[in-house]
Design a protein around this motif. Structure first.
Motif, short mmCIF file in Angstrom:
data_model
loop_
_atom_site.label_atom_id
_atom_site.label_comp_id
_atom_site.label_asym_id
_atom_site.label_seq_id
_atom_site.Cartn_x
_atom_site.Cartn_y
_atom_site.Cartn_z
N GLU A 98 0.83 -1.21 0.00
CA GLU A 98 0.00 0.00 0.00
C GLU A 98 0.86 1.27 0.00
O GLU A 98 0.69 2.15 -0.84
N THR A 99 1.79 1.34 0.96
CA THR A 99 2.60 2.57 1.09
C THR A 99 3.52 2.75 -0.11
O THR A 99 3.68 3.87 -0.59
N GLU A 100 4.09 1.67 -0.59
CA GLU A 100 4.96 1.77 -1.77
C GLU A 100 4.14 2.29 -2.96
O GLU A 100 4.60 3.12 -3.73
N ARG A 101 2.94 1.78 -3.06
CA ARG A 101 2.08 2.23 -4.18
C ARG A 101 1.84 3.73 -4.11
O ARG A 101 1.94 4.43 -5.12
N GLU A 102 1.50 4.20 -2.90
CA GLU A 102 1.30 5.64 -2.71
C GLU A 102 2.48 6.43 -3.27
O GLU A 102 2.33 7.38 -4.02
N ALA A 103 3.67 5.95 -2.87
CA ALA A 103 4.90 6.66 -3.24
C ALA A 103 5.16 6.61 -4.74
O ALA A 103 5.81 7.49 -5.30
N MET A 104 4.65 5.59 -5.37
CA MET A 104 4.90 5.44 -6.81
C MET A 104 4.06 6.37 -7.67
O MET A 104 4.38 6.63 -8.83
N LEU A 105 2.94 6.82 -7.12
CA LEU A 105 1.99 7.59 -7.93
C LEU A 105 2.64 8.83 -8.53
O LEU A 105 3.46 9.48 -7.90
N LYS A 106 2.26 9.13 -9.73
CA LYS A 106 2.78 10.33 -10.40
C LYS A 106 1.94 11.53 -9.95
O LYS A 106 0.77 11.38 -9.61
N PRO A 107 2.56 12.70 -9.98
CA PRO A 107 1.77 13.90 -9.63
C PRO A 107 0.62 14.06 -10.61
O PRO A 107 0.77 13.77 -11.81
#
Ligand code: ATP
Ligand code: MG
Length: 455
Positions: free
Chosen positions: A408-417
């Motif tokens: 979950e947290t890694e996914r959050e961090a991966m998101l593009k602006p």
């Protein structure tokens, strides 16, 4: 004597008497035949009928390959076959067969058939229109396509009966039409496709006389009903040797009439690369016994045509989403004139295509929602092929590969602006009233510039 003389003067002419090969003269053993097929032949023989394993299974066993199913030929009529078995069903309207169920195997039992009199039952190109008269075993052998497909194996005696020189052709690893090639191809042009497919599949060479007329007769494929072509193409593409078979089809001048769109695609380097990657992917899956979906495969074969149509429509100012749907319909309609892709596959094909723009969206809640889509996996596999062929950046595929496995947290961090100026975020001041289009609360499925999916 006379028969021998004729055989020498006219090789390939079917004979009325079989040459019988005893067990020590060929490699096939009864325990290579499934229990169900042995049971069915034995019961028919006990009832006084002839019964043999025939066709592809005998060919494969003679060549040392594992058959995928066992068909049986007999002189018993369907009405005589049925009462001998507890679970037997007569099927087919035109030519009646019996399906005998033994355990969880289904054995197809067909009565010896005679070839049709060519004058009565062919269309103006010589194509056979009917094929439904019972005959002798010799006639049944003669109406088959290739000599190595016309061998009869009796599991009880372990004899192979050969009316057409099939054993010699197995030994020479040669695929030869029974009878005069031009006539036999005219009767049924699909035999040209079968020649290429079977030769590649079982690893034999098409005999020179059989191969010679193919390029010239290739246009007769236009005359074959599209539904039948779909069945043959599906067999061909799902054989585990699609790459090689397609290459051979092209070499014989057959690819042209079948997948008209493919010709165009293969002319562009990127298209060629894409098809190569897609077919290699399919072949690998077939060989590893992983499922392959025909819809996915046809989606790959036609993708570059959709891309071309899509770009053209966008270039003339159409909105991306309608442009995509229009391109999809056009490609499928055009293809349907040659090979009828069944409707049930069309929906999946379109879905795989129309989901592709969603991979561009890597901001906000969209990636997470996309993962939940029932066709995400197929769409992602498709994206991987696009990546491997160089159509989209490898980094995009890589992102999605990592995203799926991330926490979950890694996914959050991966998101593009989320920088795209989206129409769904109602522009302040100048509303989009009057368009009549709602993108829905989540705009899910919208291509990069914000059209709605699924219209
Ligand atoms: P596969 O292993 O791919 O199924 P096959 O040879 O068994 O190959 P089928 O379509 O199952 O192919 O056909 C069974 C048999 O019926 C063939 O071996 C051949 O003897 C005969 N046959 C099939 N199609 C034709 C045709 N178009 N013309 C004449 N005989 C045919
Ligand atoms: Mg078969």
């Amino acid at each position: 004597m006379i028969r021998r003389l004729i055989a020498r003067l006219w090789p390939g002419r079917p004979s009325d008497m079989p040459r019988v090969f005893r067990a020590d003269e060929h490699p096939v053993r009864r325990d290579q035949v499934s229990y169900a097929a042995r049971t069915v032949t034995r019961r028919l023989q006990d009832a006084g009928f002839k019964a043999f394993v025939v066709g592809g299974a005998v060919r494969d066993l003679m060549l040392g390959l594992a058959p995928k199913d066992f068909d049986i030929a007999t002189d018993a009529t369907p009405e005589q076959v049925k009462p001998l078995f507890r679970r037997a069903f007569i099927i087919g309207r035109r030519f009646r067969l019996v399906h005998v169920h033994v355990g969880n195997e289904v054995i197809e039992v067909s009565t010896f058939r005679a070839p049709q009199n060519a004058d009565e039952a062919t269309d103006e190109h010589g194509r056979l229109l009917t094929d439904n008269v019972y005959g002798t075993q010799a006639q049944d052998a003669a109406r088959r396509d290739f000599t190595i497909n016309a061998l009869y194996f009796d599991p009880s005696s372990e004899e192979v009966w050969d009316y057409v020189g099939g054993v010699a052709d197995v030994r020479a690893r040669r695929l030869k039409l029974i009878g005069p090639p031009v006539t036999r191809f005219r009767e049924d042009p699909v035999r040209m496709l079968r020649a290429v497919r079977l030769a590649t599949k079982v690893g034999v060479t098409i005999d020179k006389r059989t191969a010679a007329p193919i390029a010239k007769l290739a246009p007769l494929m236009q005359n074959v009903p599209p539904a039948r072509l779909f069945d043959e193409m599906q067999k061909l593409l799902l054989s585990g040797h699609a790459t090689e078979t397609l290459r051979s089809l092209r070499a014989h001048g057959l690819a042209h009439g079948l997948l008209p769109l493919l010709d165009v695609i293969l002319e562009q380097p990127l298209g060629q690369k894409f098809i190569d990657v897609a077919l290699a992917h399919t072949d690998r899956r077939v060989r590893e016994d992983l499922g392959v979906s025909p819809a996915f495969l046809f989606a790959t074969l036609l993708w570059h045509e959709v891309l071309a149509g899509w770009s053209a429509a966008k270039a003339k100012g159409d909105k991306p989403q309608p442009a995509m749907f229009e391109a999809m319909d056009k490609v499928l309609d055009q293809q349907a004139e040659r090979i009828a892709i069944p409707r049930r596959f069309e929906a999946t094909i379109k879905e795989i295509w129309s989901l592709q723009p969603r991979f561009e969206q890597r901001a906000g809640s969209r990636p997470a929602r996309f993962l939940e889509h029932p066709r995400f996996r197929a769409a992602y596999d498709f994206l991987a092929i696009r990546g491997e062929s160089g159509e989209v950046p490898a980094a995009l595929v890589d992102w999605w590969t990592r995203y799926q496995d991330a926490s979950e947290t890694e996914r959050e961090a991966m998101l593009k602006p989320d920088e795209a100026p989206r129409k769904r975020r109602r522009p302040r001041g100048r509303g989009r009233r009057g368009t009549g289009r709602e993108s829905g609360p989540d705009g899910g499925g919208a291509p990069p510039d914000g059209g709605t999916a699924g219209e």
